[in-house]
Design a protein around this motif. Structure first.
Motif, PDB file in Angstrom:
ATOM      1  N   SER A   1       0.815  -1.205   0.000  1.00 22.54           N
ATOM      2  CA  SER A   1       0.000   0.000   0.000  1.00 22.54           C
ATOM      3  C   SER A   1       0.852   1.261   0.000  1.00 22.54           C
ATOM      4  O   SER A   1       0.464   2.272  -0.555  1.00 22.54           O
ATOM      5  CB  SER A   1      -0.962  -0.013   1.178  1.00 22.54           C
ATOM      6  N   GLU A   2       2.015   1.222   0.591  1.00 24.86           N
ATOM      7  CA  GLU A   2       2.898   2.387   0.580  1.00 24.86           C
ATOM      8  C   GLU A   2       3.403   2.678  -0.838  1.00 24.86           C
ATOM      9  O   GLU A   2       3.454   3.825  -1.262  1.00 24.86           O
ATOM     10  CB  GLU A   2       4.084   2.173   1.527  1.00 24.86           C
ATOM     11  N   ASP A   3       3.778   1.608  -1.551  1.00 26.42           N
ATOM     12  CA  ASP A   3       4.229   1.781  -2.937  1.00 26.42           C
ATOM     13  C   ASP A   3       3.095   2.314  -3.807  1.00 26.42           C
ATOM     14  O   ASP A   3       3.305   3.160  -4.677  1.00 26.42           O
ATOM     15  CB  ASP A   3       4.740   0.451  -3.514  1.00 26.42           C
ATOM     16  N   TYR A   4       1.892   1.807  -3.561  1.00 26.69           N
ATOM     17  CA  TYR A   4       0.722   2.257  -4.323  1.00 26.69           C
ATOM     18  C   TYR A   4       0.461   3.735  -4.070  1.00 26.69           C
ATOM     19  O   TYR A   4       0.244   4.507  -4.999  1.00 26.69           O
ATOM     20  CB  TYR A   4      -0.488   1.406  -3.930  1.00 26.69           C
ATOM     21  N   ASP A   5       0.527   4.143  -2.806  1.00 28.02           N
ATOM     22  CA  ASP A   5       0.322   5.550  -2.458  1.00 28.02           C
ATOM     23  C   ASP A   5       1.391   6.438  -3.098  1.00 28.02           C
ATOM     24  O   ASP A   5       1.104   7.527  -3.594  1.00 28.02           O
ATOM     25  CB  ASP A   5       0.339   5.734  -0.938  1.00 28.02           C
ATOM     26  N   ASP A   6       2.631   5.950  -3.088  1.00 25.63           N
ATOM     27  CA  ASP A   6       3.722   6.707  -3.697  1.00 25.63           C
ATOM     28  C   ASP A   6       3.496   6.863  -5.206  1.00 25.63           C
ATOM     29  O   ASP A   6       3.744   7.926  -5.782  1.00 25.63           O
ATOM     30  CB  ASP A   6       5.073   6.036  -3.445  1.00 25.63           C
ATOM     31  N   ALA A   7       3.031   5.807  -5.874  1.00 27.26           N
ATOM     32  CA  ALA A   7       2.784   5.849  -7.317  1.00 27.26           C
ATOM     33  C   ALA A   7       1.661   6.839  -7.642  1.00 27.26           C
ATOM     34  O   ALA A   7       1.751   7.630  -8.597  1.00 27.26           O
ATOM     35  CB  ALA A   7       2.439   4.464  -7.851  1.00 27.26           C
ATOM     36  N   ILE A   8       0.609   6.815  -6.854  1.00 27.81           N
ATOM     37  CA  ILE A   8      -0.518   7.741  -7.053  1.00 27.81           C
ATOM     38  C   ILE A   8      -0.044   9.166  -6.817  1.00 27.81           C
ATOM     39  O   ILE A   8      -0.329  10.076  -7.608  1.00 27.81           O
ATOM     40  CB  ILE A   8      -1.694   7.400  -6.096  1.00 27.81           C
ATOM     41  N   GLU A   9       0.699   9.385  -5.748  1.00 28.53           N
ATOM     42  CA  GLU A   9       1.206  10.730  -5.446  1.00 28.53           C
ATOM     43  C   GLU A   9       2.110  11.230  -6.569  1.00 28.53           C
ATOM     44  O   GLU A   9       2.011  12.389  -6.991  1.00 28.53           O
ATOM     45  CB  GLU A   9       1.977  10.704  -4.118  1.00 28.53           C
ATOM     46  N   SER A  10       2.936  10.359  -7.082  1.00 26.60           N
ATOM     47  CA  SER A  10       3.832  10.726  -8.176  1.00 26.60           C
ATOM     48  C   SER A  10       3.038  11.097  -9.431  1.00 26.60           C
ATOM     49  O   SER A  10       3.346  12.079 -10.118  1.00 26.60           O
ATOM     50  CB  SER A  10       4.785   9.565  -8.465  1.00 26.60           C
ATOM     51  N   ALA A  11       1.992  10.335  -9.742  1.00 28.85           N
ATOM     52  CA  ALA A  11       1.157  10.610 -10.913  1.00 28.85           C
ATOM     53  C   ALA A  11       0.420  11.944 -10.745  1.00 28.85           C
ATOM     54  O   ALA A  11       0.328  12.743 -11.692  1.00 28.85           O
ATOM     55  CB  ALA A  11       0.164   9.478 -11.129  1.00 28.85           C
ATOM     56  N   VAL A  12      -0.072  12.215  -9.553  1.00 27.50           N
ATOM     57  CA  VAL A  12      -0.789  13.463  -9.294  1.00 27.50           C
ATOM     58  C   VAL A  12       0.170  14.652  -9.415  1.00 27.50           C
ATOM     59  O   VAL A  12      -0.156  15.680 -10.023  1.00 27.50           O
ATOM     60  CB  VAL A  12      -1.466  13.435  -7.900  1.00 27.50           C
TER      61      VAL A  12
END
Length: 155
Positions: free
Chosen positions: A15-26
């Motif tokens: 979930s941390e990697d997923y959050d990081d990926a979403i944050e990076s995309a945003v």
């Protein structure tokens, strides 16, 4: 065995990697949107710097010369063209034509010769009526008479 594969793949992408990926995309999307907005503002500023109005191209109209040609060709004491040729070209007798010109000049300001915005004397009633009546007689467009009468299509 399949249950261990699914949990393993989920664990490798936590979930941390997923959050990081979403944050990076945003962050990428916001950065791109800001860059596009900045470019649009720069384009608008460039457009505002350019003059909105440009000078008109002034065409040299030889109104007086055209009036002399018209008078010499049709209305002089010894015209270039005969009364018969006048009737063929204007579809009426010269006397009727001159009566129409006089009436139009008296009744309508447009047909009166005036000084234009550039301070030059405009077309005579004879020139304006000649253009109008020839258009009606032949069903022609206004630009057909440009050369002979030295009159722009707009007039």
């Amino acid at each position: 065995m399949s249950s261990s594969l699914s949990s393993t793949s989920f664990d490798s992408f936590g979930s941390e990697d997923y959050d990081d990926a979403i944050e990076s995309a945003v962050v990428c999307a916001i950065t791109l949107a800001m860059r596009v907005a900045q470019e649009e503002e720069e384009e608008e500023e460039e457009e505002e710097e350019r003059p909105r109005f440009t000078r008109r191209v002034v065409l040299v109209c030889r109104r007086a010369e055209a009036q002399e040609n018209l008078m010499r060709d049709y209305f002089a004491d010894q015209p270039t063209y005969t009364s018969r040729q006048f009737r063929q070209r204007f579809r009426m007798h010269k006397g009727l034509f001159l009566k129409i010109v006089g009436g139009m000049e008296r009744e309508y300001r447009y047909f009166q010769q005036r000084v234009n915005a550039a301070g030059k004397l405009g077309f005579t009633a004879l020139q304006k009526c000649t253009a109008a009546i020839r258009q009606l007689a032949y069903g022609a467009t206004s630009d057909l008479l440009d050369e002979y009468l030295q009159m722009a299509e707009r007039t």
